[in-house]
Design a protein around this motif. Structure first.
Motif, PDB file in Angstrom:
ATOM      1  N   SER A  11       0.730  -1.070   0.088  1.00 35.22           N
ATOM      2  CA  SER A  11      -0.036  -0.004   0.086  1.00 35.22           C
ATOM      3  C   SER A  11       0.962   1.254   0.065  1.00 35.22           C
ATOM      4  CB  SER A  11      -0.974  -0.055   1.390  1.00 35.22           C
ATOM      5  OG  SER A  11      -1.163   1.316   1.699  1.00 35.22           O
ATOM      6  N   SER A  12       0.591   2.106  -0.698  1.00 33.17           N
ATOM      7  CA  SER A  12       1.577   3.368  -1.211  1.00 33.17           C
ATOM      8  C   SER A  12       1.355   4.261   0.017  1.00 33.17           C
ATOM      9  CB  SER A  12       0.831   4.004  -2.535  1.00 33.17           C
ATOM     10  OG  SER A  12      -0.571   4.258  -2.533  1.00 33.17           O
ATOM     11  N   TYR A  13       0.117   4.560   0.536  1.00 33.80           N
ATOM     12  CA  TYR A  13      -0.073   5.424   1.587  1.00 33.80           C
ATOM     13  C   TYR A  13       0.801   4.779   2.714  1.00 33.80           C
ATOM     14  CZ  TYR A  13      -2.678   9.203  -0.233  1.00 33.80           C
ATOM     15  OH  TYR A  13      -3.172  10.263  -0.924  1.00 33.80           O
ATOM     16  N   LEU A  35      -7.524  -6.715   3.889  1.00 32.95           N
ATOM     17  CA  LEU A  35      -9.146  -6.474   3.746  1.00 32.95           C
ATOM     18  C   LEU A  35      -9.803  -7.603   3.120  1.00 32.95           C
ATOM     19  CD1 LEU A  35      -8.516  -2.569   3.079  1.00 32.95           C
ATOM     20  CD2 LEU A  35      -9.283  -3.522   5.150  1.00 32.95           C
ATOM     21  N   GLY A  51     -11.636   2.498   7.464  1.00 32.65           N
ATOM     22  CA  GLY A  51     -11.280   1.355   6.876  1.00 32.65           C
ATOM     23  C   GLY A  51      -9.864   1.603   5.908  1.00 32.65           C
ATOM     24  N   LYS A  52      -9.159   2.711   6.212  1.00 28.66           N
ATOM     25  CA  LYS A  52      -8.061   3.220   5.118  1.00 28.66           C
ATOM     26  C   LYS A  52      -6.840   3.108   6.150  1.00 28.66           C
ATOM     27  CE  LYS A  52     -10.220   5.021   1.593  1.00 28.66           C
ATOM     28  NZ  LYS A  52      -9.890   4.528   0.217  1.00 28.66           N
ATOM     29  N   MET A  53      -5.768   2.583   5.354  1.00 35.49           N
ATOM     30  CA  MET A  53      -4.500   2.316   5.884  1.00 35.49           C
ATOM     31  C   MET A  53      -3.554   3.520   5.651  1.00 35.49           C
ATOM     32  SD  MET A  53      -3.694  -1.620   5.046  1.00 35.49           S
ATOM     33  CE  MET A  53      -5.051  -1.871   3.694  1.00 35.49           C
ATOM     34  N   PRO A  54      -2.548   3.747   6.214  1.00 34.32           N
ATOM     35  CA  PRO A  54      -2.078   3.215   7.652  1.00 34.32           C
ATOM     36  C   PRO A  54      -2.655   3.725   8.815  1.00 34.32           C
ATOM     37  CG  PRO A  54      -0.572   4.710   6.762  1.00 34.32           C
ATOM     38  CD  PRO A  54      -1.588   4.759   5.717  1.00 34.32           C
ATOM     39  N   GLU A  67      -4.322   8.321   9.135  1.00 36.93           N
ATOM     40  CA  GLU A  67      -3.915   9.422   8.242  1.00 36.93           C
ATOM     41  C   GLU A  67      -2.307   9.608   8.267  1.00 36.93           C
ATOM     42  OE1 GLU A  67      -5.768  11.138   5.650  1.00 36.93           O
ATOM     43  OE2 GLU A  67      -7.535   9.834   6.436  1.00 36.93           O
ATOM     44  N   SER A  68      -1.957   9.259   6.945  1.00 32.67           N
ATOM     45  CA  SER A  68      -0.412   9.127   6.907  1.00 32.67           C
ATOM     46  C   SER A  68       0.155  10.473   7.380  1.00 32.67           C
ATOM     47  CB  SER A  68      -0.196   8.879   5.489  1.00 32.67           C
ATOM     48  OG  SER A  68      -0.606   9.814   4.402  1.00 32.67           O
ATOM     49  N   ASP A 104       0.081  14.451  -2.118  1.00 30.89           N
ATOM     50  CA  ASP A 104      -1.358  13.412  -1.528  1.00 30.89           C
ATOM     51  C   ASP A 104      -2.374  13.778  -2.644  1.00 30.89           C
ATOM     52  OD1 ASP A 104       0.122  12.321   0.386  1.00 30.89           O
ATOM     53  OD2 ASP A 104      -1.398  12.701   1.853  1.00 30.89           O
ATOM     54  N   GLN A 112      -4.313   6.984  -7.363  1.00 30.37           N
ATOM     55  CA  GLN A 112      -5.261   6.016  -6.923  1.00 30.37           C
ATOM     56  C   GLN A 112      -6.534   5.653  -7.593  1.00 30.37           C
ATOM     57  OE1 GLN A 112      -6.100   6.894  -2.868  1.00 30.37           O
ATOM     58  NE2 GLN A 112      -4.853   5.284  -2.059  1.00 30.37           N
TER      59      GLN A 112
HETATM   60  N1  LIG Z   1      -5.654   9.856   3.295  1.00 33.11           N
HETATM   61  C1  LIG Z   1      -5.454   8.492   3.788  1.00 33.11           C
HETATM   62  C2  LIG Z   1      -5.567   7.748   2.661  1.00 33.11           C
HETATM   63  C3  LIG Z   1      -5.172   6.345   3.002  1.00 33.11           C
HETATM   64  C4  LIG Z   1      -5.604   5.116   1.524  1.00 33.11           C
HETATM   65  O1  LIG Z   1      -6.152   5.742   0.751  1.00 33.11           O
HETATM   66  N2  LIG Z   1      -5.076   4.038   1.788  1.00 33.11           N
HETATM   67  C5  LIG Z   1      -5.477   2.769   0.876  1.00 33.11           C
HETATM   68  C6  LIG Z   1      -4.144   2.093   0.980  1.00 33.11           C
HETATM   69  S1  LIG Z   1      -2.958   2.948  -0.144  1.00 33.11           S
HETATM   70  C7  LIG Z   1      -6.514   1.932   1.853  1.00 33.11           C
HETATM   71  O2  LIG Z   1      -6.452   2.043   2.918  1.00 33.11           O
HETATM   72  N3  LIG Z   1      -7.543   1.506   0.842  1.00 33.11           N
HETATM   73  C8  LIG Z   1      -8.299   0.586   1.360  1.00 33.11           C
HETATM   74  C9  LIG Z   1      -9.733   0.861   1.030  1.00 33.11           C
HETATM   75  O3  LIG Z   1      -9.961   2.039   0.073  1.00 33.11           O
HETATM   76  O4  LIG Z   1     -10.455  -0.021   1.015  1.00 33.11           O
HETATM   77  C10 LIG Z   1      -3.927   8.610   4.343  1.00 33.11           C
HETATM   78  O5  LIG Z   1      -3.094   9.588   3.828  1.00 33.11           O
HETATM   79  O6  LIG Z   1      -3.685   7.880   5.086  1.00 33.11           O
END
Ligand SMILES: N[C@@H](CCC(=O)N[C@@H](CS)C(=O)NCC(=O)O)C(=O)O
Length: 215
Positions: A11-13, A35, A51-54, A67-68, A104, A112
């Protein structure tokens, strides 16, 4: 160990947070989130319903940090190391945060969108949205080309949070919308980022998962 990072190695973030942790040699426990696995997904959503990583969990501080960029700011404030990723000088800090937002919002997010479209089922694709994302990337490349003409890193000669943001964003953006031959400074910047040991380590750790990237 007090710090746990909930992430996925591809995962890029998550790379953005990993780069910051590796820059400072900050000890943490890596927790891979899958996931696609019901139990792993449910546990992660319990931690952060978006549900967004990290996501960083600090047991000692009793804090859950999504939030990264916020993770990097938190690490800088609570677990500082030799690499000062958010400068103390207010003007430099503002420029760092602006460059972080730029990478970002105008590189990472359109990238993305293009990758995400590849995962959509046939019949639910968004070619117009993808074309808009490609145009946004090309405009961003033009700006970076001018911006990086006389600098090593995003805000000067010191590696910062903005470079943590730029590395994963440019890496994947160059795959989905390759830089033009006129983007030599953008390409040179990505080369420097790729050679940076913190990012090289994140890339190496992602290698076993590379087949998961939608071609
Ligand atoms: N704004 C968030 C974006 C995080 C994000 O988009 N993470 C992606 C992985 S790179 C994710 O968790 N995707 C899973 C999904 O959308 O279900 C950050 O900066 O951490």
């Amino acid at each position: 160990m007090s710090l746990k990072l909930y992430y996925h190695p591809l995962s890029s973030y998550c790379w953005k947070a990993l780069i910051a942790l590796y820059e400072n040699g900050t000890p943490f426990e890596p927790r891979i989130v899958d996931l696609g696995d019901e139990a792993s997904r449910a546990a992660f959503l319990a931690l952060w319903p978006m549900g967004k990583m990290p996501v960083l969990r600090d047991e000692a501080g009793g804090a859950t940090i999504p939030e990264s960029s916020i993770i990097i700011e938190y690490l800088e404030a609570r677990y500082p190391g030799p690499s000062n990723l958010v400068p103390a000088d207010p003007d430099l800090a503002r420029r760092t945060r602006l460059a972080d937002r730029f990478y970002d919002l105008y590189v990472h997010d359109p990238m993305q969108r293009i990758v995400g479209d590849r995962l959509r089922p046939v019949g639910s694709k968004d070619p117009f949205g993808v074309e808009q994302a490609r145009a946004r990337l090309r405009s961003a490349y033009d700006m970076i080309e001018t911006d990086m003409a006389d600098k090593t890193w995003a805000v000067g000669e010191t590696f910062s949070m903005a470079d943590c943001a730029a590395a994963p964003a440019l890496h994947y953006a160059n795959i989905v919308e390759p830089f033009a031959p006129t983007h030599a400074h953008v390409a040179g910047y990505l080369e420097r980022l790729t050679a940076r040991p913190s990012f090289a380590r994140a890339l190496k750790e992602a290698e076993p998962y590379k087949a998961m990237f939608p071609a």
